[in-house]
Design a protein around this motif. Structure first.
Motif, PDB file in Angstrom:
ATOM      1  N   VAL A 276     108.535 -19.603 -83.914  1.00 44.90           N
ATOM      2  CA  VAL A 276     107.469 -18.812 -84.524  1.00 44.90           C
ATOM      3  C   VAL A 276     106.337 -18.687 -83.513  1.00 44.90           C
ATOM      4  N   SER A 277     105.916 -17.459 -83.261  1.00 43.41           N
ATOM      5  CA  SER A 277     104.839 -17.250 -82.288  1.00 43.41           C
ATOM      6  C   SER A 277     103.484 -17.464 -82.943  1.00 43.41           C
ATOM      7  N   ASN A 278     102.505 -17.693 -82.121  1.00 44.79           N
ATOM      8  CA  ASN A 278     101.148 -17.891 -82.598  1.00 44.79           C
ATOM      9  C   ASN A 278     100.627 -16.645 -83.316  1.00 44.79           C
ATOM     10  N   SER A 279     100.938 -15.459 -82.795  1.00 42.30           N
ATOM     11  CA  SER A 279     100.486 -14.230 -83.455  1.00 42.30           C
ATOM     12  C   SER A 279     101.163 -14.052 -84.819  1.00 42.30           C
ATOM     13  N   GLN A 280     102.421 -14.471 -84.938  1.00 44.09           N
ATOM     14  CA  GLN A 280     103.095 -14.414 -86.241  1.00 44.09           C
ATOM     15  C   GLN A 280     102.427 -15.360 -87.232  1.00 44.09           C
ATOM     16  N   LEU A 281     102.033 -16.530 -86.759  1.00 41.56           N
ATOM     17  CA  LEU A 281     101.328 -17.483 -87.634  1.00 41.56           C
ATOM     18  C   LEU A 281     100.018 -16.881 -88.138  1.00 41.56           C
ATOM     19  N   LYS A 282      99.300 -16.193 -87.250  1.00 37.98           N
ATOM     20  CA  LYS A 282      98.045 -15.553 -87.663  1.00 37.98           C
ATOM     21  C   LYS A 282      98.299 -14.519 -88.748  1.00 37.98           C
ATOM     22  N   ASN A 283      99.366 -13.737 -88.604  1.00 35.86           N
ATOM     23  CA  ASN A 283      99.687 -12.706 -89.604  1.00 35.86           C
ATOM     24  C   ASN A 283     100.165 -13.313 -90.919  1.00 35.86           C
ATOM     25  N   ILE A 284     100.908 -14.390 -90.855  1.00 41.95           N
ATOM     26  CA  ILE A 284     101.465 -15.003 -92.064  1.00 41.95           C
ATOM     27  C   ILE A 284     100.398 -15.750 -92.852  1.00 41.95           C
ATOM     28  N   PHE A 285      99.607 -16.568 -92.159  1.00 42.63           N
ATOM     29  CA  PHE A 285      98.675 -17.455 -92.848  1.00 42.63           C
ATOM     30  C   PHE A 285      97.269 -16.869 -93.000  1.00 42.63           C
ATOM     31  N   LYS A 286      96.988 -15.793 -92.307  1.00 40.79           N
ATOM     32  CA  LYS A 286      95.714 -15.076 -92.417  1.00 40.79           C
ATOM     33  C   LYS A 286      94.495 -16.013 -92.395  1.00 40.79           C
ATOM     34  N   GLU A 287      93.725 -16.087 -93.495  1.00 43.89           N
ATOM     35  CA  GLU A 287      92.496 -16.904 -93.506  1.00 43.89           C
ATOM     36  C   GLU A 287      92.787 -18.400 -93.454  1.00 43.89           C
ATOM     37  N   ARG A 288      94.011 -18.809 -93.765  1.00 38.18           N
ATOM     38  CA  ARG A 288      94.368 -20.237 -93.702  1.00 38.18           C
ATOM     39  C   ARG A 288      94.804 -20.656 -92.297  1.00 38.18           C
ATOM     40  N   TYR A 289      94.895 -19.700 -91.384  1.00 34.95           N
ATOM     41  CA  TYR A 289      95.322 -19.982 -90.010  1.00 34.95           C
ATOM     42  C   TYR A 289      94.458 -21.065 -89.357  1.00 34.95           C
ATOM     43  N   ASN A 290      93.167 -21.069 -89.657  1.00 36.44           N
ATOM     44  CA  ASN A 290      92.251 -22.043 -89.051  1.00 36.44           C
ATOM     45  C   ASN A 290      92.532 -23.471 -89.494  1.00 36.44           C
ATOM     46  N   GLN A 291      93.314 -23.664 -90.549  1.00 37.72           N
ATOM     47  CA  GLN A 291      93.678 -25.007 -91.011  1.00 37.72           C
ATOM     48  C   GLN A 291      94.941 -25.531 -90.325  1.00 37.72           C
ATOM     49  N   LEU A 292      95.651 -24.683 -89.606  1.00 39.87           N
ATOM     50  CA  LEU A 292      96.924 -25.068 -88.999  1.00 39.87           C
ATOM     51  C   LEU A 292      96.822 -26.048 -87.828  1.00 39.87           C
ATOM     52  N   PRO A 293      95.787 -26.010 -86.987  1.00 36.60           N
ATOM     53  CA  PRO A 293      95.767 -26.945 -85.857  1.00 36.60           C
ATOM     54  C   PRO A 293      95.946 -28.413 -86.247  1.00 36.60           C
ATOM     55  N   THR A 294      95.370 -28.836 -87.352  1.00 40.60           N
ATOM     56  CA  THR A 294      95.530 -30.224 -87.804  1.00 40.60           C
ATOM     57  C   THR A 294      96.992 -30.503 -88.118  1.00 40.60           C
ATOM     58  N   ILE A 295      97.636 -29.589 -88.814  1.00 44.02           N
ATOM     59  CA  ILE A 295      99.045 -29.748 -89.176  1.00 44.02           C
ATOM     60  C   ILE A 295      99.920 -29.713 -87.934  1.00 44.02           C
ATOM     61  N   ILE A 296      99.645 -28.800 -87.032  1.00 46.88           N
ATOM     62  CA  ILE A 296     100.414 -28.689 -85.794  1.00 46.88           C
ATOM     63  C   ILE A 296     100.280 -29.976 -84.983  1.00 46.88           C
ATOM     64  N   ASN A 297      99.065 -30.512 -84.874  1.00 47.77           N
ATOM     65  CA  ASN A 297      98.858 -31.754 -84.131  1.00 47.77           C
ATOM     66  C   ASN A 297      99.604 -32.925 -84.766  1.00 47.77           C
ATOM     67  N   GLU A 298      99.584 -33.008 -86.097  1.00 45.97           N
ATOM     68  CA  GLU A 298     100.323 -34.080 -86.790  1.00 45.97           C
ATOM     69  C   GLU A 298     101.810 -34.004 -86.472  1.00 45.97           C
ATOM     70  N   LEU A 299     102.365 -32.799 -86.563  1.00 45.17           N
ATOM     71  CA  LEU A 299     103.795 -32.627 -86.320  1.00 45.17           C
ATOM     72  C   LEU A 299     104.156 -32.896 -84.862  1.00 45.17           C
ATOM     73  N   ILE A 300     103.287 -32.536 -83.941  1.00 47.22           N
ATOM     74  CA  ILE A 300     103.539 -32.828 -82.523  1.00 47.22           C
ATOM     75  C   ILE A 300     103.517 -34.334 -82.286  1.00 47.22           C
ATOM     76  N   GLN A 301     102.549 -35.035 -82.891  1.00 48.06           N
ATOM     77  CA  GLN A 301     102.478 -36.494 -82.747  1.00 48.06           C
ATOM     78  C   GLN A 301     103.699 -37.179 -83.339  1.00 48.06           C
ATOM     79  N   GLU A 302     104.274 -36.588 -84.389  1.00 46.19           N
ATOM     80  CA  GLU A 302     105.474 -37.137 -85.021  1.00 46.19           C
ATOM     81  C   GLU A 302     106.743 -36.689 -84.299  1.00 46.19           C
TER      82      GLU A 302
END
Length: 133
Positions: free
Chosen positions: A72-98
């Motif tokens: 999934v590309s970053n631009s696709q994430l922006k289109n899918i999650f729209k205003e919630r996109y700004n909440q994704l970095p925390t989730i992405i960081n958690e998953l990367i750490q795991e």
């Protein structure tokens, strides 16, 4: 007729001994149980939303479209999650750490790939250099 007797239990405290009635024990147990239930249900709405968003993000990788495209590309994430996109970095960081999420760059676009739980468990505890070997 003899007076009714209430069941009691001996409660020891450091300085004294006293008898507690069954109703006292029931009240104490109910209070303790209520505290535990309160602790479990104490997730804030924001935390609940974050859990749901994380699950939605993970489920996104089950879509065959993103499996064929290599992630999934970053631009696709922006289109899918729209205003919630700004909440994704925390989730992405958690998953990367795991070790559950891999990031790569194709051209100028970031791509995210979800790693299976089985594969991620093999990498747990390894540093970046050891993972690249």
């Amino acid at each position: 007729m003899p007076p009714k007797r209430i069941a009691s239990t001996l409660i020891e405290t450091p300085n004294r001994k006293r008898r507690a009635t069954s109703s006292t024990i029931q009240n104490t147990t109910a209070a303790a149980t209520g505290m535990l239930v309160g602790m479990v249900k104490s997730e804030t709405p924001d935390q609940q939303d974050n859990v749901l968003l994380k699950q939605e993000f993970i489920n996104l990788f089950d879509d065959i479209q993103y499996q064929i495209n290599g992630g999934v590309s970053n631009s696709q994430l922006k289109n899918i999650f729209k205003e919630r996109y700004n909440q994704l970095p925390t989730i992405i960081n958690e998953l990367i750490q795991e070790s559950r999420l891999a990031m790569s760059k194709v051209g100028s676009e970031l791509l995210y790939n979800l790693i299976s739980q089985e594969v991620a468990s093999k990498f747990s505890g390894l540093d970046v250099a050891a993972r690249m070997v």
